[in-house]
Design an enzyme around this catalytic site. Structure first.
Site, PDB file in Angstrom:
ATOM      1  N   HIS A  89     -51.906  11.993 -19.608  1.00  0.00           N
ATOM      2  CA  HIS A  89     -50.605  12.590 -19.682  1.00  0.00           C
ATOM      3  C   HIS A  89     -49.411  11.512 -19.266  1.00  0.00           C
ATOM      4  O   HIS A  89     -48.494  11.362 -20.092  1.00  0.00           O
ATOM      5  CB  HIS A  89     -50.231  13.890 -18.866  1.00  0.00           C
ATOM      6  CG  HIS A  89     -51.359  14.853 -19.221  1.00  0.00           C
ATOM      7  ND1 HIS A  89     -52.150  15.111 -18.164  1.00  0.00           N
ATOM      8  CD2 HIS A  89     -51.612  15.782 -20.169  1.00  0.00           C
ATOM      9  CE1 HIS A  89     -52.934  16.305 -18.757  1.00  0.00           C
ATOM     10  NE2 HIS A  89     -52.575  16.594 -19.659  1.00  0.00           N
ATOM     11  N   GLN A 115     -55.631  29.297 -27.332  1.00  0.00           N
ATOM     12  CA  GLN A 115     -56.735  28.295 -27.709  1.00  0.00           C
ATOM     13  C   GLN A 115     -57.989  28.297 -26.855  1.00  0.00           C
ATOM     14  O   GLN A 115     -58.612  27.549 -27.099  1.00  0.00           O
ATOM     15  CB  GLN A 115     -55.988  27.057 -27.600  1.00  0.00           C
ATOM     16  CG  GLN A 115     -55.342  26.473 -26.447  1.00  0.00           C
ATOM     17  CD  GLN A 115     -54.590  25.155 -26.363  1.00  0.00           C
ATOM     18  OE1 GLN A 115     -53.532  25.335 -26.653  1.00  0.00           O
ATOM     19  NE2 GLN A 115     -55.351  24.036 -26.084  1.00  0.00           N
ATOM     20  N   VAL A 140     -56.903   6.857 -21.999  1.00  0.00           N
ATOM     21  CA  VAL A 140     -56.925   6.816 -20.595  1.00  0.00           C
ATOM     22  C   VAL A 140     -58.237   7.053 -19.916  1.00  0.00           C
ATOM     23  O   VAL A 140     -58.614   8.029 -19.920  1.00  0.00           O
ATOM     24  CB  VAL A 140     -55.603   6.892 -19.726  1.00  0.00           C
ATOM     25  CG1 VAL A 140     -55.855   6.149 -18.493  1.00  0.00           C
ATOM     26  CG2 VAL A 140     -54.393   6.770 -20.491  1.00  0.00           C
ATOM     27  N   GLU A 196     -53.261  10.608 -15.309  1.00  0.00           N
ATOM     28  CA  GLU A 196     -52.514   9.327 -16.089  1.00  0.00           C
ATOM     29  C   GLU A 196     -52.533   9.293 -17.543  1.00  0.00           C
ATOM     30  O   GLU A 196     -51.723   8.627 -18.319  1.00  0.00           O
ATOM     31  CB  GLU A 196     -53.437   8.135 -15.387  1.00  0.00           C
ATOM     32  CG  GLU A 196     -52.757   6.829 -15.045  1.00  0.00           C
ATOM     33  CD  GLU A 196     -51.359   6.740 -15.116  1.00  0.00           C
ATOM     34  OE1 GLU A 196     -50.591   6.068 -15.905  1.00  0.00           O
ATOM     35  OE2 GLU A 196     -50.761   7.470 -14.165  1.00  0.00           O
TER      36      GLU A 196
END
Ligand code: PAF
Length: 284
Positions: free
Chosen positions: A37, A61, A175, A35
Protein backbone atom coordinates in the site's frame (compact mmCIF):
# COMPACT_ATOMS: atom_id res chain seq x y z
CA UNK A 1 -3.02 15.19 7.38
CA UNK A 2 -6.75 15.49 7.84
CA UNK A 3 -9.16 12.62 8.49
CA UNK A 4 -12.60 12.82 6.94
CA UNK A 5 -15.56 10.59 7.69
CA UNK A 6 -18.45 12.16 5.78
CA UNK A 7 -18.67 11.42 2.02
CA UNK A 8 -20.27 14.85 1.48
CA UNK A 9 -17.32 16.62 3.15
CA UNK A 10 -14.84 14.51 1.18
CA UNK A 11 -16.51 15.44 -2.09
CA UNK A 12 -16.69 19.16 -1.24
CA UNK A 13 -12.95 19.23 -0.47
CA UNK A 14 -12.15 17.31 -3.65
CA UNK A 15 -14.25 19.60 -5.84
CA UNK A 16 -12.60 22.67 -4.29
CA UNK A 17 -9.09 21.29 -4.85
CA UNK A 18 -9.89 20.39 -8.47
CA UNK A 19 -11.34 23.88 -9.04
CA UNK A 20 -8.03 25.30 -7.83
CA UNK A 21 -6.30 23.26 -10.53
CA UNK A 22 -4.92 20.60 -8.17
CA UNK A 23 -4.59 16.98 -9.24
CA UNK A 24 -5.80 14.35 -6.79
CA UNK A 25 -4.05 11.00 -6.42
CA UNK A 26 -6.21 8.38 -4.71
CA UNK A 27 -5.24 5.12 -3.01
CA UNK A 28 -8.32 3.12 -1.95
CA UNK A 29 -7.53 0.51 0.73
CA UNK A 30 -9.16 -1.69 3.33
CA UNK A 31 -6.47 -0.72 5.85
CA UNK A 32 -3.94 -3.02 7.58
CA UNK A 33 -1.45 -1.09 5.50
CA UNK A 34 1.78 -2.73 4.43
CA UNK A 35 4.66 -1.79 2.12
CA UNK A 36 2.53 -2.68 -0.93
CA UNK A 37 0.00 0.00 0.00
CA UNK A 38 2.74 2.43 0.98
CA UNK A 39 4.42 2.08 -2.40
CA UNK A 40 1.10 3.13 -3.98
CA UNK A 41 0.83 6.10 -1.64
CA UNK A 42 4.40 7.19 -2.40
CA UNK A 43 3.77 6.94 -6.14
CA UNK A 44 0.56 8.96 -5.73
CA UNK A 45 2.54 11.53 -3.71
CA UNK A 46 5.15 11.88 -6.46
CA UNK A 47 2.58 12.25 -9.25
CA UNK A 48 -0.14 14.48 -7.76
CA UNK A 49 -0.67 17.73 -5.87
CA UNK A 50 -3.05 16.18 -3.33
CA UNK A 51 -3.04 12.60 -2.02
CA UNK A 52 -6.14 10.92 -0.58
CA UNK A 53 -6.03 7.42 0.93
CA UNK A 54 -9.26 5.73 1.97
CA UNK A 55 -9.67 2.98 4.54
CA UNK A 56 -12.93 1.07 4.40
CA UNK A 57 -13.38 -2.66 4.93
CA UNK A 58 -16.07 -3.09 2.34
CA UNK A 59 -18.60 -5.71 3.48
CA UNK A 60 -20.16 -6.22 0.04
CA UNK A 61 -17.00 -7.73 -1.47
CA UNK A 62 -16.89 -10.56 1.09
CA UNK A 63 -19.04 -13.64 0.49
CA UNK A 64 -20.85 -15.28 3.41
CA UNK A 65 -18.32 -17.43 5.28
CA UNK A 66 -15.34 -15.29 4.21
CA UNK A 67 -13.15 -13.26 6.57
CA UNK A 68 -15.03 -9.93 6.80
CA UNK A 69 -15.45 -10.16 10.60
CA UNK A 70 -11.80 -11.00 11.29
CA UNK A 71 -10.21 -8.95 8.48
CA UNK A 72 -7.23 -7.20 10.15
CA UNK A 73 -8.03 -3.69 11.36
CA UNK A 74 -5.23 -1.43 12.61
CA UNK A 75 -6.43 2.14 12.24
CA UNK A 76 -3.95 3.91 14.53
CA UNK A 77 -0.94 2.16 12.93
CA UNK A 78 -2.37 2.93 9.49
CA UNK A 79 -2.76 6.62 10.30
CA UNK A 80 0.80 6.74 11.60
CA UNK A 81 2.09 5.25 8.34
CA UNK A 82 0.13 7.73 6.24
CA UNK A 83 1.19 10.77 8.25
CA UNK A 84 3.40 13.02 6.14
CA UNK A 85 2.49 11.21 2.90
CA UNK A 86 -1.27 11.64 2.50
CA UNK A 87 -3.08 14.96 2.76
CA UNK A 88 -6.44 13.38 3.53
CA UNK A 89 -7.45 10.01 4.94
CA UNK A 90 -11.03 9.19 4.09
CA UNK A 91 -12.69 6.86 6.62
CA UNK A 92 -16.30 6.46 5.54
CA UNK A 93 -18.71 4.65 7.86
CA UNK A 94 -20.68 1.65 6.66
CA UNK A 95 -23.95 3.50 7.35
CA UNK A 96 -22.94 6.30 4.98
CA UNK A 97 -21.69 3.97 2.26
CA UNK A 98 -24.67 1.63 2.40
CA UNK A 99 -27.77 3.24 3.89
CA UNK A 100 -30.60 0.76 4.56
CA UNK A 101 -32.33 1.46 1.23
CA UNK A 102 -29.13 1.05 -0.86
CA UNK A 103 -29.99 -1.05 -3.90
CA UNK A 104 -27.57 -0.35 -6.78
CA UNK A 105 -24.85 -2.78 -7.88
CA UNK A 106 -22.16 -2.33 -10.51
CA UNK A 107 -21.40 -5.46 -12.51
CA UNK A 108 -18.42 -5.57 -14.88
CA UNK A 109 -19.45 -8.57 -16.92
CA UNK A 110 -16.88 -10.90 -18.47
CA UNK A 111 -13.75 -9.83 -16.63
CA UNK A 112 -15.36 -10.53 -13.23
CA UNK A 113 -16.33 -14.10 -13.97
CA UNK A 114 -13.14 -16.07 -14.50
CA UNK A 115 -10.17 -16.62 -12.15
CA UNK A 116 -11.06 -15.43 -8.62
CA UNK A 117 -14.62 -14.70 -9.76
CA UNK A 118 -15.29 -18.45 -9.95
CA UNK A 119 -14.40 -18.91 -6.30
CA UNK A 120 -15.70 -15.61 -4.89
CA UNK A 121 -19.14 -15.06 -6.44
CA UNK A 122 -20.20 -11.43 -6.14
CA UNK A 123 -16.74 -10.29 -5.04
CA UNK A 124 -16.01 -8.09 -8.04
CA UNK A 125 -19.53 -6.69 -8.01
CA UNK A 126 -18.82 -5.53 -4.46
CA UNK A 127 -15.44 -4.12 -5.48
CA UNK A 128 -16.76 -2.32 -8.57
CA UNK A 129 -19.67 -0.84 -6.63
CA UNK A 130 -17.60 0.48 -3.75
CA UNK A 131 -14.80 1.73 -6.00
CA UNK A 132 -17.24 3.68 -8.18
CA UNK A 133 -18.76 5.23 -5.04
CA UNK A 134 -15.31 6.11 -3.70
CA UNK A 135 -14.33 7.63 -7.07
CA UNK A 136 -17.44 9.82 -6.93
CA UNK A 137 -16.59 10.93 -3.41
CA UNK A 138 -12.86 11.54 -3.91
CA UNK A 139 -12.98 12.78 -7.53
CA UNK A 140 -9.46 11.50 -8.26
CA UNK A 141 -7.35 12.51 -11.24
CA UNK A 142 -5.44 9.24 -10.81
CA UNK A 143 -6.18 6.11 -8.77
CA UNK A 144 -3.54 3.57 -7.76
CA UNK A 145 -3.92 -0.20 -7.43
CA UNK A 146 -1.45 -3.04 -6.86
CA UNK A 147 -0.71 -5.62 -9.53
CA UNK A 148 -1.09 -8.40 -6.94
CA UNK A 149 -4.84 -8.01 -7.48
CA UNK A 150 -4.47 -8.24 -11.25
CA UNK A 151 -8.10 -9.13 -11.93
CA UNK A 152 -9.32 -6.32 -9.68
CA UNK A 153 -7.21 -3.81 -11.63
CA UNK A 154 -8.56 -5.14 -14.92
CA UNK A 155 -12.15 -4.87 -13.66
CA UNK A 156 -11.61 -1.31 -12.46
CA UNK A 157 -9.93 -0.21 -15.70
CA UNK A 158 -12.90 -1.61 -17.61
CA UNK A 159 -15.37 0.11 -15.27
CA UNK A 160 -13.60 3.43 -15.89
CA UNK A 161 -13.67 2.88 -19.65
CA UNK A 162 -17.24 1.61 -19.88
CA UNK A 163 -18.71 4.34 -17.69
CA UNK A 164 -16.65 7.20 -19.21
CA UNK A 165 -14.98 8.17 -15.96
CA UNK A 166 -12.24 10.69 -16.54
CA UNK A 167 -9.61 9.45 -14.10
CA UNK A 168 -6.51 7.47 -14.94
CA UNK A 169 -6.03 4.02 -13.35
CA UNK A 170 -2.44 3.14 -12.54
CA UNK A 171 -1.29 -0.35 -11.64
CA UNK A 172 1.91 -0.54 -9.58
CA UNK A 173 4.24 -3.54 -9.20
CA UNK A 174 3.61 -6.17 -6.53
CA UNK A 175 5.81 -5.69 -3.47
CA UNK A 176 7.30 -8.94 -2.16
CA UNK A 177 9.01 -10.28 0.93
CA UNK A 178 12.63 -11.34 0.37
CA UNK A 179 11.50 -14.95 -0.23
CA UNK A 180 9.05 -13.86 -2.93
CA UNK A 181 5.77 -13.91 -0.99
CA UNK A 182 3.54 -11.09 -2.26
CA UNK A 183 2.64 -8.68 0.53
CA UNK A 184 -0.99 -8.96 1.59
CA UNK A 185 -2.90 -7.94 4.68
CA UNK A 186 -4.07 -11.57 4.85
CA UNK A 187 -0.49 -12.83 5.32
CA UNK A 188 -1.00 -12.00 9.01
CA UNK A 189 -3.35 -15.03 9.23
CA UNK A 190 -0.49 -17.44 8.41
CA UNK A 191 0.93 -19.58 11.23
CA UNK A 192 4.79 -19.69 11.21
CA UNK A 193 5.05 -22.98 9.28
CA UNK A 194 2.38 -21.79 6.83
CA UNK A 195 4.28 -18.54 6.35
CA UNK A 196 7.34 -20.64 5.39
CA UNK A 197 5.23 -22.59 2.90
CA UNK A 198 3.48 -19.57 1.38
CA UNK A 199 6.19 -18.58 -1.19
CA UNK A 200 5.37 -21.86 -2.98
CA UNK A 201 2.82 -19.92 -5.03
CA UNK A 202 5.40 -17.43 -6.27
CA UNK A 203 7.86 -20.26 -7.00
CA UNK A 204 5.19 -22.07 -9.02
CA UNK A 205 4.47 -18.93 -11.06
CA UNK A 206 8.19 -18.48 -11.64
CA UNK A 207 8.48 -22.06 -12.92
CA UNK A 208 5.65 -21.30 -15.35
CA UNK A 209 7.34 -18.07 -16.46
CA UNK A 210 10.58 -19.95 -17.05
CA UNK A 211 8.80 -22.51 -19.23
CA UNK A 212 7.29 -19.66 -21.27
CA UNK A 213 10.64 -17.94 -21.65
CA UNK A 214 12.13 -21.29 -22.71
CA UNK A 215 9.62 -21.42 -25.54
CA UNK A 216 6.79 -23.57 -24.17
CA UNK A 217 3.54 -22.38 -25.79
CA UNK A 218 1.16 -25.10 -24.66
CA UNK A 219 -0.65 -23.41 -21.77
CA UNK A 220 -1.88 -26.79 -20.45
CA UNK A 221 1.71 -27.94 -20.06
CA UNK A 222 2.70 -24.62 -18.42
CA UNK A 223 -0.21 -25.09 -15.99
CA UNK A 224 0.98 -28.65 -15.30
CA UNK A 225 4.48 -27.39 -14.47
CA UNK A 226 3.02 -24.85 -12.03
CA UNK A 227 0.71 -27.40 -10.38
CA UNK A 228 3.61 -29.85 -10.06
CA UNK A 229 5.67 -27.15 -8.36
CA UNK A 230 2.81 -26.43 -5.90
CA UNK A 231 2.38 -30.15 -5.16
CA UNK A 232 5.90 -30.15 -3.69
CA UNK A 233 4.62 -28.03 -0.78
CA UNK A 234 2.36 -30.18 1.46
CA UNK A 235 0.95 -27.17 3.34
CA UNK A 236 -0.72 -25.94 0.14
CA UNK A 237 -4.06 -27.48 1.05
CA UNK A 238 -5.99 -26.50 -2.08
CA UNK A 239 -5.15 -25.08 -5.48
CA UNK A 240 -8.21 -23.10 -6.60
CA UNK A 241 -6.60 -22.31 -9.92
CA UNK A 242 -3.20 -21.71 -11.46
CA UNK A 243 -2.99 -21.14 -15.18
CA UNK A 244 -2.02 -18.84 -18.04
CA UNK A 245 -4.54 -16.14 -18.93
CA UNK A 246 -4.83 -13.57 -21.67
CA UNK A 247 -3.50 -10.41 -20.02
CA UNK A 248 -6.35 -8.30 -21.48
CA UNK A 249 -9.44 -10.52 -21.61
CA UNK A 250 -8.44 -12.76 -18.65
CA UNK A 251 -9.59 -15.77 -20.63
CA UNK A 252 -7.70 -18.96 -19.85
CA UNK A 253 -5.36 -19.81 -22.70
CA UNK A 254 -4.79 -23.12 -24.43
CA UNK A 255 -2.06 -22.14 -26.86
CA UNK A 256 -0.04 -19.04 -26.12
CA UNK A 257 0.04 -16.85 -29.22
CA UNK A 258 0.25 -13.33 -27.81
CA UNK A 259 3.43 -11.79 -26.47
CA UNK A 260 1.86 -10.85 -23.14
CA UNK A 261 0.43 -13.43 -20.74
CA UNK A 262 -0.54 -13.34 -17.09
CA UNK A 263 0.23 -16.40 -15.02
CA UNK A 264 -2.05 -16.28 -12.00
CA UNK A 265 -3.04 -18.52 -9.14
CA UNK A 266 -5.05 -18.77 -5.94
CA UNK A 267 -4.23 -21.32 -3.26
CA UNK A 268 -5.25 -22.10 0.30
CA UNK A 269 -2.41 -22.45 2.80
CA UNK A 270 -3.78 -23.51 6.18
CA UNK A 271 -6.99 -21.53 6.19
CA UNK A 272 -5.61 -18.54 4.30
CA UNK A 273 -6.42 -17.82 0.68
CA UNK A 274 -3.42 -16.42 -1.18
CA UNK A 275 -3.33 -14.99 -4.69
CA UNK A 276 -0.43 -13.93 -6.86
CA UNK A 277 0.43 -13.43 -10.51
CA UNK A 278 3.27 -12.72 -12.90
CA UNK A 279 2.89 -10.77 -16.07
CA UNK A 280 5.14 -12.25 -18.72
CA UNK A 281 5.86 -9.86 -21.58
CA UNK A 282 8.01 -9.88 -24.69
CA UNK A 283 7.26 -13.47 -25.65
CA UNK A 284 8.46 -14.17 -29.15
O1 PAF B 1 -7.88 -3.87 -2.91
C1 PAF B 1 -8.57 -3.52 -1.93
O2 PAF B 1 -8.07 -3.28 -0.83
C2 PAF B 1 -10.07 -3.39 -2.10
O3 PAF B 1 -10.58 -4.36 -2.94
C3 PAF B 1 -10.52 -1.97 -2.54
C4 PAF B 1 -9.99 -1.63 -3.93
C5 PAF B 1 -10.05 -0.95 -1.54
C6 PAF B 1 -12.06 -1.92 -2.61
O4 PAF B 1 -12.63 -2.19 -1.37
Amino acid sequence: METIRQPRVMREIAIKEKKNGKSIGFVPTMGALHEGHMSLVRTARAENDIVVASIFVNPTQFSPGEDFACYPRSLSDDLEKLEGLADFVFLPEKENMYPPDFSTRVEVEGLSENMCGRFRPGHFRGVATVVLKLFNMVQPSRAYFGQKDYQQSAVIKKLVRDLDLTLEVLVCPTVRESDGLALSSRNSYLQPEERNAAPALYRALQSGAKALKDGQRDAGLVGGIMRQSLSEEPLVRQVQYIAAFDADTLEELEIIKKNSVVLAGAVIVGTTRLIDNLLVNDLK
